[in-house]
Design a protein around this motif. Structure first.
Motif, mmCIF file in Angstrom:
data_model
loop_
_atom_site.group_PDB
_atom_site.id
_atom_site.type_symbol
_atom_site.label_atom_id
_atom_site.label_comp_id
_atom_site.label_asym_id
_atom_site.label_seq_id
_atom_site.Cartn_x
_atom_site.Cartn_y
_atom_site.Cartn_z
ATOM 1 N N ARG A 250 1.420 11.699 6.476
ATOM 2 C CA ARG A 250 1.561 10.243 6.432
ATOM 3 C C ARG A 250 0.311 9.561 6.980
ATOM 4 N NH1 ARG A 250 5.613 6.383 9.948
ATOM 5 N NH2 ARG A 250 4.594 7.543 11.618
ATOM 6 N N ALA A 254 -2.371 6.905 5.065
ATOM 7 C CA ALA A 254 -2.791 5.616 5.615
ATOM 8 C C ALA A 254 -4.305 5.526 5.730
ATOM 9 C CB ALA A 254 -2.143 5.397 6.978
ATOM 10 N N GLY A 259 -7.384 2.669 5.730
ATOM 11 C CA GLY A 259 -7.333 2.669 7.182
ATOM 12 C C GLY A 259 -8.461 3.391 7.867
ATOM 13 N N ALA A 319 -5.565 -3.023 6.880
ATOM 14 C CA ALA A 319 -5.262 -1.615 6.610
ATOM 15 C C ALA A 319 -5.542 -0.754 7.836
ATOM 16 C CB ALA A 319 -6.080 -1.123 5.421
ATOM 17 N N ASP A 322 -2.753 -1.228 10.203
ATOM 18 C CA ASP A 322 -1.614 -0.444 9.721
ATOM 19 C C ASP A 322 -1.766 1.032 10.091
ATOM 20 O OD1 ASP A 322 -0.318 -2.627 8.677
ATOM 21 O OD2 ASP A 322 -0.999 -2.290 6.610
ATOM 22 N N LEU A 323 -3.003 1.554 10.006
ATOM 23 C CA LEU A 323 -3.240 2.944 10.395
ATOM 24 C C LEU A 323 -2.886 3.154 11.866
ATOM 25 C CD1 LEU A 323 -4.347 5.838 10.115
ATOM 26 C CD2 LEU A 323 -6.612 4.908 10.635
ATOM 27 N N THR A 326 0.751 3.197 12.243
ATOM 28 C CA THR A 326 1.298 4.437 11.705
ATOM 29 C C THR A 326 1.158 5.569 12.705
ATOM 30 O OG1 THR A 326 0.834 3.794 9.415
ATOM 31 C CG2 THR A 326 1.061 6.146 9.863
ATOM 32 N N ARG A 409 -0.748 12.741 -1.026
ATOM 33 C CA ARG A 409 -0.760 11.379 -0.481
ATOM 34 C C ARG A 409 0.388 10.534 -1.023
ATOM 35 N NH1 ARG A 409 -7.127 10.417 -1.475
ATOM 36 N NH2 ARG A 409 -6.362 11.015 -3.530
#
Length: 565
Positions: A250, A254, A259, A319, A322-323, A326, A409
């Protein structure tokens, strides 16, 4: 209980096989260890055997606790003493496969001329695939600590049943089961037979030490083969293994979705984390010691509308935010993994610049020059990808999907078509059984160590496992035989913060003298500054209370015994 009785005890795998296995995997799990099966080897080992005379020695299949086609010694060579190691007999052996398409298990045992009567099993690392020399030191040992072989231990290790440090072996079921747990039992039994042949007696105590994959293997032997080991050191164990690889995959998705971060952007993230969390342990010193609840909102680093993230290293794109989220958030799964596990915890915040450039955003070349391509590279390993994503993608391709061409991915672990295979793989490989009552009952002792600047795996995963043991057995019963110590700020290999402890001496004293570790002090460096720090038991952390920042005496362990993350 006598050594012979302990060795001859029925393996837990035979007593309580893992649930919902494939037919091949279940067939490989049903070999029981009994006094009768070990008797031929024990009877033959009444007189000590010279080193060279071990060559060609056969260990029959019925003397090995899980199915094999027997084992044979390929070479036995006297190695002269050379500091710090003593003279010893270097024995290489092969444990023959059952499935003709599976690889053999390759292994070695080092037999010191001046034996102290103990055995030590060394775990592997990564995806294994090589035989550890087992002549070096145990995990976290300070530089001036003599290696176990130099202390007189007979040491042994194996490649876990395949060659090559990648996951392609998982296409073969016997190789997968060997990697998961079976090679550990097979190696221990054959090494034990050769120790008995060399010295004419069994070890009076046998230990296991391992880090990372070897840490998972340490938990495996305590869970599955509790009668075989007296003490286990498990540093930064990769548990639950299957959930970790799904979480790593995952992370890779990302990174590939925009990311990816260069070194300057990672430093921006690190600086923000230190600003939020470093002072909260009582002193601002470049070490986030209060690790359990450091979780600053990465949205504070989002570039303002008038700043182009592509041209600025002092803020992050959406992004990239978001990484970070995550990495720090739990992976929740629909599927029930082994022992009811349904998630993988987020990685701790802090010390990102220490290991993000390798584990999270890119392995090689340096991350500022290597963003991921639009097409996922083939092969194993995947060149240029982050290490945690690389490990995860390989596991998805070879162990779960069993499709070497799968684009990982887009892999969704909650897709019903993968659910049964994920569960089956988890039952084979994951070392998450909280019921260590058999290990405790036979007098076994377990020391775990977690690093909270580690981005190869999350320290909270080992902490969750330890708390599951507490939930199963109760805190008082668990404290009788098991401890989890923490090293705030240390990376996967122990760099960046104090993490060095002579665990072998502490474990040996606990097992053989009944003296549990008391105030444990770990050493290392923060930046270039030599430091010592208390090794607190999870979930405690070292709070500064005054005095020289570099000295452990200036800190006390604090925190509650509740569940974290």
């Amino acid at each position: 209980m006598t050594t012979e009785a302990r060795t001859a005890g029925t393996s837990r795998t035979a007593v309580r096989p893992r649930r919902r296995w494939g037919t091949a995997a279940l067939a490989l799990a049903t070999g029981a260890v009994t006094a009768a099966t070990l008797a031929p080897t024990a009877a033959a080992a009444t007189t000590p055997t010279g080193c060279a005379d071990l060559v060609g020695t056969e260990v029959p299949a019925d003397a090995i606790g899980l199915p094999t086609s027997g084992a044979v010694v390929d070479s036995a060579t006297v190695v002269p003493a050379a500091a710090p190691l003593p003279e010893y007999c270097d024995v290489r052996f092969t444990i023959r496969r059952v499935d003709p398409d599976a690889p053999d298990v390759s292994a070695r045992v080092n037999l010191p001329t001046d034996w102290n009567g103990r055995g030590m099993h060394f775990g592997g690392g990564g995806y294994n695939g090589v035989v550890p020399e087992a002549t070096g030191n145990a995990p976290s040992a300070p530089p001036d600590t003599p290696p176990p072989l130099a202390r007189g231990y007979a040491t042994f290790a194996s490649d876990s049943g395949h060659t090559g440090g990648n996951a392609t072996f998982a296409l073969n079921e016997e190789a997968l089961v060997n990697f998961g747990y079976a090679a550990l039992k097979k190696t221990r039994d054959v090494a034990g037979a050769l120790i008995r042949a060399r010295y004419g007696t069994d070890p009076h105590h046998t230990y296991f030490v391992g880090s990372s994959q070897g840490g998972r293997e340490g938990l495996t032997v305590a869970q599955r083969f509790p009668d075989d080991y007296d003490g286990v050191l498990s540093r930064v164990p990769v548990v639950p293994f299957t959930a970790l690889q799904l979480a790593g995959n995952r992370v890779g998705a990302a990174v590939a979705a925009g990311g990816w971060m260069n070194a300057a952007e990672i430093q921006t993230l690190t600086d923000a984390t230190f600003a939020a969390c470093d002072p909260r342990d009582g002193v601002q010193d470049g070490l986030i010691a209060r690790y359990p609840d450091c979780d600053p909102d990465p949205a504070q680093l989002l570039c303002p509308p008038d700043v182009d993230p592509a041209t600025s290293d002092t803020c992050l794109s959406a992004a990239q935010v978001d990484l970070v989220r995550t990495v720090r958030s739990d992976l929740e799964l629909d599927v029930h993994l082994a022992n009811g596990v349904r998630s993988y915890p987020g990685w701790p915040a802090g010390h990102e610049a220490l290991s993000w450039p390798f584990w999270i955003t890119g392995a090689a070349p340096l991350p500022e020059t290597q963003a991921p391509g639009a097409v996922q590279p083939g092969g194993a390993p995947f060149p240029g990808t982050s290490a945690v994503a690389n490990f995860g993608a390989q596991w998805v391709r070879y162990a779960i999907a069993q499709d070497p061409d799968l684009d990982t991915r887009t892999f969704d672990p909650d897709d019903p078509r993968w659910r049964e295979r994920i569960r089956e793989v988890s039952e084979i490989v994951d070392s998450t059984d909280p019921d260590l009552s058999a290990f405790r009952a036979r007098g076994g002792k377990l020391i775990m160590q977690e690093h909270f600047g580690d981005y190869a795996q999350s320290g909270f995963a080992g902490a969750r496992y330890f708390e599951s043991v507490v939930d199963e057995l109760g805190r008082r019963r668990t404290a009788d035989f098991a401890r989890l110590y923490v090293s705030p700020g240390a990376d996967h290999g122990g760099q960046g913060a104090p993490s060095l402890v002579d665990w072998v001496s502490l474990l040996e004293t606990w097992v053989e003298d009944g003296e549990a570790p008391r105030r444990v002090v770990q050493s290392g460096t923060v930046g270039t500054v030599a430091r010592t720090l208390p090794a607190c038991q999870y979930p405690e952390w070292p709070r500064y209370r005054g005095g020289p920042v570099e000295e452990a005496a200036s800190y006390r362990c604090t925190g509650s015994h509740g569940h974290h993350r």
